[in-house]
Every structure is written in C-alpha cells, then in structure tokens.
Write a protein that holds these residues in place. Structure first.
Motif, PDB file in Angstrom:
ATOM      1  N   ARG A   2      -0.407  -8.621  -9.743  1.00  0.00           N
ATOM      2  CA  ARG A   2       0.176  -9.572 -11.262  1.00  0.00           C
ATOM      3  C   ARG A   2       1.176  -9.264 -11.810  1.00  0.00           C
ATOM      4  N   ASP A   3       2.124  -7.919 -11.713  1.00  0.00           N
ATOM      5  CA  ASP A   3       3.051  -7.493 -12.242  1.00  0.00           C
ATOM      6  C   ASP A   3       4.652  -8.503 -11.160  1.00  0.00           C
ATOM      7  N   HIS A   4       4.039  -8.376  -9.898  1.00  0.00           N
ATOM      8  CA  HIS A   4       5.185  -8.578  -9.042  1.00  0.00           C
ATOM      9  C   HIS A   4       4.883 -10.475  -9.452  1.00  0.00           C
ATOM     10  N   LEU A   5       3.970 -10.804  -9.379  1.00  0.00           N
ATOM     11  CA  LEU A   5       4.031 -12.748  -9.665  1.00  0.00           C
ATOM     12  C   LEU A   5       4.458 -12.584 -10.740  1.00  0.00           C
ATOM     13  N   GLU A   6       4.638 -12.904 -11.099  1.00  0.00           N
ATOM     14  CA  GLU A   6       5.240 -12.822 -13.018  1.00  0.00           C
ATOM     15  C   GLU A   6       6.480 -12.109 -13.191  1.00  0.00           C
ATOM     16  N   ALA A   7       6.708 -11.516 -12.124  1.00  0.00           N
ATOM     17  CA  ALA A   7       8.744 -11.147 -11.731  1.00  0.00           C
ATOM     18  C   ALA A   7       8.952 -12.840 -11.098  1.00  0.00           C
ATOM     19  N   ASN A   8       7.643 -12.470 -10.180  1.00  0.00           N
ATOM     20  CA  ASN A   8       8.354 -14.251  -8.846  1.00  0.00           C
ATOM     21  C   ASN A   8       7.516 -14.979  -8.883  1.00  0.00           C
ATOM     22  N   PRO A   9       7.556 -16.099  -9.792  1.00  0.00           N
ATOM     23  CA  PRO A   9       6.677 -16.801 -10.295  1.00  0.00           C
ATOM     24  C   PRO A   9       6.744 -17.710  -9.379  1.00  0.00           C
ATOM     25  N   PRO A  10       5.567 -18.608  -8.738  1.00  0.00           N
ATOM     26  CA  PRO A  10       5.365 -19.687  -8.074  1.00  0.00           C
ATOM     27  C   PRO A  10       6.104 -20.922  -8.367  1.00  0.00           C
ATOM     28  N   ARG A  20      -6.061  -0.986 -10.375  1.00  0.00           N
ATOM     29  CA  ARG A  20      -4.612  -0.829 -10.050  1.00  0.00           C
ATOM     30  C   ARG A  20      -3.910  -2.119  -9.086  1.00  0.00           C
ATOM     31  N   ARG A  21      -3.850  -1.875  -7.995  1.00  0.00           N
ATOM     32  CA  ARG A  21      -3.318  -2.940  -7.263  1.00  0.00           C
ATOM     33  C   ARG A  21      -3.263  -4.592  -7.516  1.00  0.00           C
ATOM     34  N   ALA A  22      -3.873  -4.276  -8.167  1.00  0.00           N
ATOM     35  CA  ALA A  22      -4.370  -6.102  -8.898  1.00  0.00           C
ATOM     36  C   ALA A  22      -3.382  -6.307  -9.848  1.00  0.00           C
ATOM     37  N   THR A  35     -12.730   3.490  -7.050  1.00  0.00           N
ATOM     38  CA  THR A  35     -13.036   3.013  -6.368  1.00  0.00           C
ATOM     39  C   THR A  35     -12.085   1.770  -7.005  1.00  0.00           C
ATOM     40  N   PHE A  36     -13.091   1.399  -8.415  1.00  0.00           N
ATOM     41  CA  PHE A  36     -12.648  -0.207  -9.111  1.00  0.00           C
ATOM     42  C   PHE A  36     -11.097   0.053  -9.155  1.00  0.00           C
ATOM     43  N   ARG A  37     -10.598   1.826  -9.690  1.00  0.00           N
ATOM     44  CA  ARG A  37      -9.259   1.667 -10.662  1.00  0.00           C
ATOM     45  C   ARG A  37      -8.356   1.960  -9.558  1.00  0.00           C
ATOM     46  N   GLU A  38      -8.813   1.948  -8.434  1.00  0.00           N
ATOM     47  CA  GLU A  38      -7.505   1.699  -7.689  1.00  0.00           C
ATOM     48  C   GLU A  38      -7.238   0.267  -7.608  1.00  0.00           C
TER      49      GLU A  38
END
Length: 176
Positions: A90-98, A84-86, A78-81
């Motif tokens: 995070r990768d999505h936010l880095e690719a599309n910064p606010p 991975r989700r986080a 559960t922790f690993r899932e």
C-alpha cells in the motif's frame, strides 16, 4: 504414545483445531477468502514445524492443549506478516500511484447488524482486533491471551477495553 505415532497424532490434533483456527482467522481477516488463506498457511507452517515442536511439560499429557496456543500463535504471526506485507504494498502504491484510479466498488449497503459489526471489527487496528478475538470471541482469559501475544496482562486488558469502546462508538446510532 510411542515416538512413531506422535507425528500422526499431532496431525490429527491439528485437524481437530481447524474450526477454531478458522474462527480466529475470520476475526482477524477482512473476508472469508483471506481467512481461508490464513488458515491454510498456518496449517502448512504448523506441519513444517511439527518435528521441532516440544510441548510444555505441564501440557505434555494433552496434545490438543499443547498445540492450541502454538497454533493460535502461528496464526497470529502469519496474519501479522501478511498485514505488514500489505502495508508495504500500500505504501508503495501511494508513493507510485497508477495513472488513473478506478472508483472503488463497495458492498451493497445493508441494515444487518452482523454485517455492521463485522465492518466495525475489521476497521480496528490488528492488535485490538486480535485482543478482542482472543478474549471475547474465543473466551480466553486475559492472562492466556497475553501469553499468546507475548504482552503483559495489563496491555491485553487495555487493548480489549479500547477495542470494545471503539466498537461501541462505531455502532452507536448517529444523532444529527
């Protein structure tokens, strides 16, 4: 125990495992709130999986000994899932910064060694944090921890050693 009493007894054992699950989650998660959420999700998954749970024959006489490794494995997965989700978020936010990032709030700096240790542990990679938690904090043998994580014993020993070394380096006094 007859088959009708088995689910109730297993639920009671899961309730007895809560302090241990909380302690394990606290070692993995970065905050108490995250640890509580992790335990809650773990217990829900265990309750959903109880009908399909089959105790190993050598542990069939002791429900707590049978459910403990399974519970820790469910917690770890559960922790690993969540991790991975986080990471994906995070990768999505880095690719599309606010548009504009607000300065990050930090906790008040403190000289308390326990807080420093908690921070150093939280900075360890999940596999090393997990190994340290199972072997050092929970007192499991390297063999038992390796079985829970599904890795060779040598890998578990190496993870614990690297985690200890990383903590020692992180907590060493800074010499200017």
């Amino acid at each position: 125990m007859d088959e009708q009493d088995k689910p109730g007894a297993q639920r009671a054992v899961i309730a007895q495992l809560l302090p241990e699950l909380r302690a394990a989650a606290r070692m993995l998660a970065r905050s108490r709130a995250e640890a509580d959420d992790l335990v809650q999700e773990t217990v829900l998954r265990m309750l959903r999986g109880l009908p399909g749970f089959v105790a190993p024959p050598e542990l069939a006489h002791d429900p707590q000994a049978a459910l403990r490794p399974w519970g820790l494995t469910v917690l770890r997965n559960t922790f690993r899932e969540g991790w991975r989700r986080a990471r994906r978020e995070r990768d999505h936010l880095e690719a599309n910064p606010p548009e504009e990032e607000a300065p990050r709030q930090t906790d008040q700096e403190s000289a308390h060694e326990v807080r420093d240790l908690a921070r150093a542990v939280s900075r360890l990679p999940p596999s090393m944090r997990e190994a340290l938690m199972l072997v050092c904090a929970r007192g499991l043998s390297h063999e038992a921890a390796a079985q829970i994580c599904g890795v060779p014993v040598g890998t578990m020993k190496a993870r614990v050693s690297r985690a200890r070394r990383a903590l020692a380096n992180a907590l060493a006094p800074v010499n200017a």
